[in-house]
Enzyme design. Sequence first.
Site, PDB file in Angstrom:
ATOM      1  N   ARG A  55       6.465  71.698   6.723  1.00 44.63           N
ATOM      2  CA  ARG A  55       5.636  70.955   7.690  1.00 44.63           C
ATOM      3  C   ARG A  55       5.521  69.477   7.020  1.00 44.63           C
ATOM      4  O   ARG A  55       5.489  68.500   7.646  1.00 44.63           O
ATOM      5  CB  ARG A  55       4.379  71.544   7.929  1.00 44.63           C
ATOM      6  CG  ARG A  55       3.853  70.906   9.395  1.00 44.63           C
ATOM      7  CD  ARG A  55       2.412  71.653   9.819  1.00 44.63           C
ATOM      8  NE  ARG A  55       1.518  71.588   8.948  1.00 44.63           N
ATOM      9  CZ  ARG A  55       0.725  72.825   8.480  1.00 44.63           C
ATOM     10  NH1 ARG A  55       0.928  73.891   8.879  1.00 44.63           N
ATOM     11  NH2 ARG A  55      -0.125  72.433   7.761  1.00 44.63           N
ATOM     12  N   TYR A 108      -0.336  51.675  26.093  1.00 43.46           N
ATOM     13  CA  TYR A 108       0.650  52.676  26.739  1.00 43.46           C
ATOM     14  C   TYR A 108      -0.593  53.468  27.373  1.00 43.46           C
ATOM     15  O   TYR A 108      -1.330  53.982  26.821  1.00 43.46           O
ATOM     16  CB  TYR A 108       1.593  53.332  25.507  1.00 43.46           C
ATOM     17  CG  TYR A 108       2.068  54.745  25.724  1.00 43.46           C
ATOM     18  CD1 TYR A 108       3.230  54.516  26.822  1.00 43.46           C
ATOM     19  CD2 TYR A 108       1.964  55.951  25.333  1.00 43.46           C
ATOM     20  CE1 TYR A 108       3.839  55.823  27.426  1.00 43.46           C
ATOM     21  CE2 TYR A 108       2.770  56.937  25.461  1.00 43.46           C
ATOM     22  CZ  TYR A 108       3.650  56.902  26.443  1.00 43.46           C
ATOM     23  OH  TYR A 108       4.202  58.198  26.784  1.00 43.46           O
ATOM     24  N   ASP A 180       0.984  49.330  18.011  1.00 43.93           N
ATOM     25  CA  ASP A 180       2.201  50.185  18.717  1.00 43.93           C
ATOM     26  C   ASP A 180       3.364  49.037  18.667  1.00 43.93           C
ATOM     27  O   ASP A 180       3.440  48.077  19.521  1.00 43.93           O
ATOM     28  CB  ASP A 180       1.972  50.744  20.138  1.00 43.93           C
ATOM     29  CG  ASP A 180       3.152  51.607  20.679  1.00 43.93           C
ATOM     30  OD1 ASP A 180       4.127  51.303  20.405  1.00 43.93           O
ATOM     31  OD2 ASP A 180       2.733  52.328  21.394  1.00 43.93           O
ATOM     32  N   LYS A 205      12.575  56.203  21.197  1.00 43.88           N
ATOM     33  CA  LYS A 205      13.016  54.998  22.108  1.00 43.88           C
ATOM     34  C   LYS A 205      14.216  54.248  21.355  1.00 43.88           C
ATOM     35  O   LYS A 205      15.216  54.962  21.253  1.00 43.88           O
ATOM     36  CB  LYS A 205      12.001  53.801  22.395  1.00 43.88           C
ATOM     37  CG  LYS A 205      10.570  54.407  22.909  1.00 43.88           C
ATOM     38  CD  LYS A 205      10.601  55.192  24.282  1.00 43.88           C
ATOM     39  CE  LYS A 205       9.259  55.684  24.451  1.00 43.88           C
ATOM     40  NZ  LYS A 205       8.992  56.761  25.376  1.00 43.88           N
TER      41      LYS A 205
HETATM   42  C1  LIG Z   1       5.043  51.787  23.933  1.00 45.10           C
HETATM   43  C2  LIG Z   1       4.910  53.062  23.801  1.00 45.10           C
HETATM   44  N1  LIG Z   1       4.355  53.803  22.849  1.00 45.10           N
HETATM   45  C3  LIG Z   1       4.496  54.921  22.742  1.00 45.10           C
HETATM   46  C4  LIG Z   1       5.256  55.922  23.608  1.00 45.10           C
HETATM   47  C5  LIG Z   1       5.334  57.266  23.533  1.00 45.10           C
HETATM   48  O1  LIG Z   1       6.326  58.034  22.955  1.00 45.10           O
HETATM   49  P1  LIG Z   1       6.804  59.474  23.215  1.00 45.10           P
HETATM   50  O2  LIG Z   1       7.437  59.460  24.543  1.00 45.10           O
HETATM   51  O3  LIG Z   1       7.966  59.725  22.141  1.00 45.10           O
HETATM   52  O4  LIG Z   1       5.535  60.241  22.969  1.00 45.10           O
HETATM   53  C6  LIG Z   1       5.763  55.265  24.738  1.00 45.10           C
HETATM   54  C7  LIG Z   1       6.760  56.204  25.579  1.00 45.10           C
HETATM   55  O5  LIG Z   1       6.964  55.784  26.732  1.00 45.10           O
HETATM   56  C8  LIG Z   1       5.924  53.979  24.767  1.00 45.10           C
HETATM   57  O6  LIG Z   1       6.187  53.327  25.872  1.00 45.10           O
END
Ligand SMILES: Cc1ncc(COP(=O)(O)O)c(C=O)c1O
Length: 394
Positions: A55, A108, A180, A205
């Site tokens: 882990r 988000y 983020d 992404k």
């Molecule tokens: C800006 C942003 N941050 C975080 C995430 C979350 O990522 P995950 O889908 O891998 O949990 C997303 C997902 O769409 C996102 O658009």
Amino acid sequence: MKPETKVTTLGRDPEANFGVVNPPVYHASTILFPTLDAIEAATKTKYKNQMRYGRYGTPTTFALQDAIAELEGGYATFAVGSGAAAIVATLMAYTKSGDHVLCADTVYAPTRRYLDVVLKRYGVETTYFDPMIGAGISALIRPNTTLCMMEAPGSLTFEMMDVPAVVAACKAKGVATALDNTWGTPIYFRPLDLGVDVSVMAGTKYVGGHSDIMMGLITVRDETVYKTMRASVDELGACTGPDDQYLALRGLRTLAVRMPRHYETGLVLAKWLKEQPEVSSVLHPALPDFPGHALWKRDFKGASGLFSFVLKPVPRAALAAMVDDLELYGMGFSWGGFESLMVPSDVRSLRTAKPWTDPGQLMRVHAGLEAPDDLIADLEKGFQRLRKVAREKA
Ligand SMILES: Cc1ncc(COP(=O)(O)O)c(C=O)c1O
């Protein structure tokens, strides 16, 4: 080294792996220790890239983490199971009952939900702020504020933030900062260079880049932040699987080639959409008339392929006629893969500090790696269908 060179070389050690170019995939939970001394030492001290238990990582994990840390200009990176898990680990690391969090209004949606539902239940209060607040954030900082959570640009509506101004105000009052960075990726934006403590990315992404993995990446600026974050990540148990780590590393190799293509194609589509009479606005930080464009130009080296446009109100059937038969734009969540996407979004319930009042339908677009001309031709046909049905329904 330039980013293009970094992404092709980081995290690789052929000499340690029989000359094999890519780091091998270690599938492991149990790690064996040869002696009592060794197992006692491993449980007493925690250090970076320590082989202890599956882990906490294997050489596959460490290769990916070290590569991302170097790209982001950080001290270390933690790979976790999803972008959402990376955000949760960060929010948990910096809060306890009675604390106060500042959060950009445009984060988000699940970041907001975690603050509003889970952390609220544990007695953590959140104040959302207009992302354009800049140094004005100082007035919102309370004695119990522990964390400022940012995202630049914002999800769905792409508002920019004056990150250095917010960071300076937070630093002056001892508030930790996290951002983020999924949209910019370290190819185009390095939050840690601007003083941010924690840079979070959904590796799902652009790092993965092929719409086939789930991954979160948390990069910390120094050893102090590392210790805070490590406690959170370790206790959360939110590790990744080795195959996804391998695919993330593989995606990374072409990141610096893919990003400029996403950027270019996104701008081509954004400019075309701006000319359509049914479109009321295009939300893309690289467009010169976009509010916040100057901040983007100052702090970012480029733009990703993700942006939005807003349609003037049209009957639902007209919108369906457009999107249902698009050939090259899939409708689905997530983004950052090689393929183009278009999804309708409702922002109204996701904003409190700066309400979203536009009555039109917001459409989020991801410009993939297809030929821009083909993407435009598909859009053109989509708009013709939309016009036809809108006329019939009028
Ligand atoms: C800006 C942003 N941050 C975080 C995430 C979350 O990522 P995950 O889908 O891998 O949990 C997303 C997902 O769409 C996102 O658009």
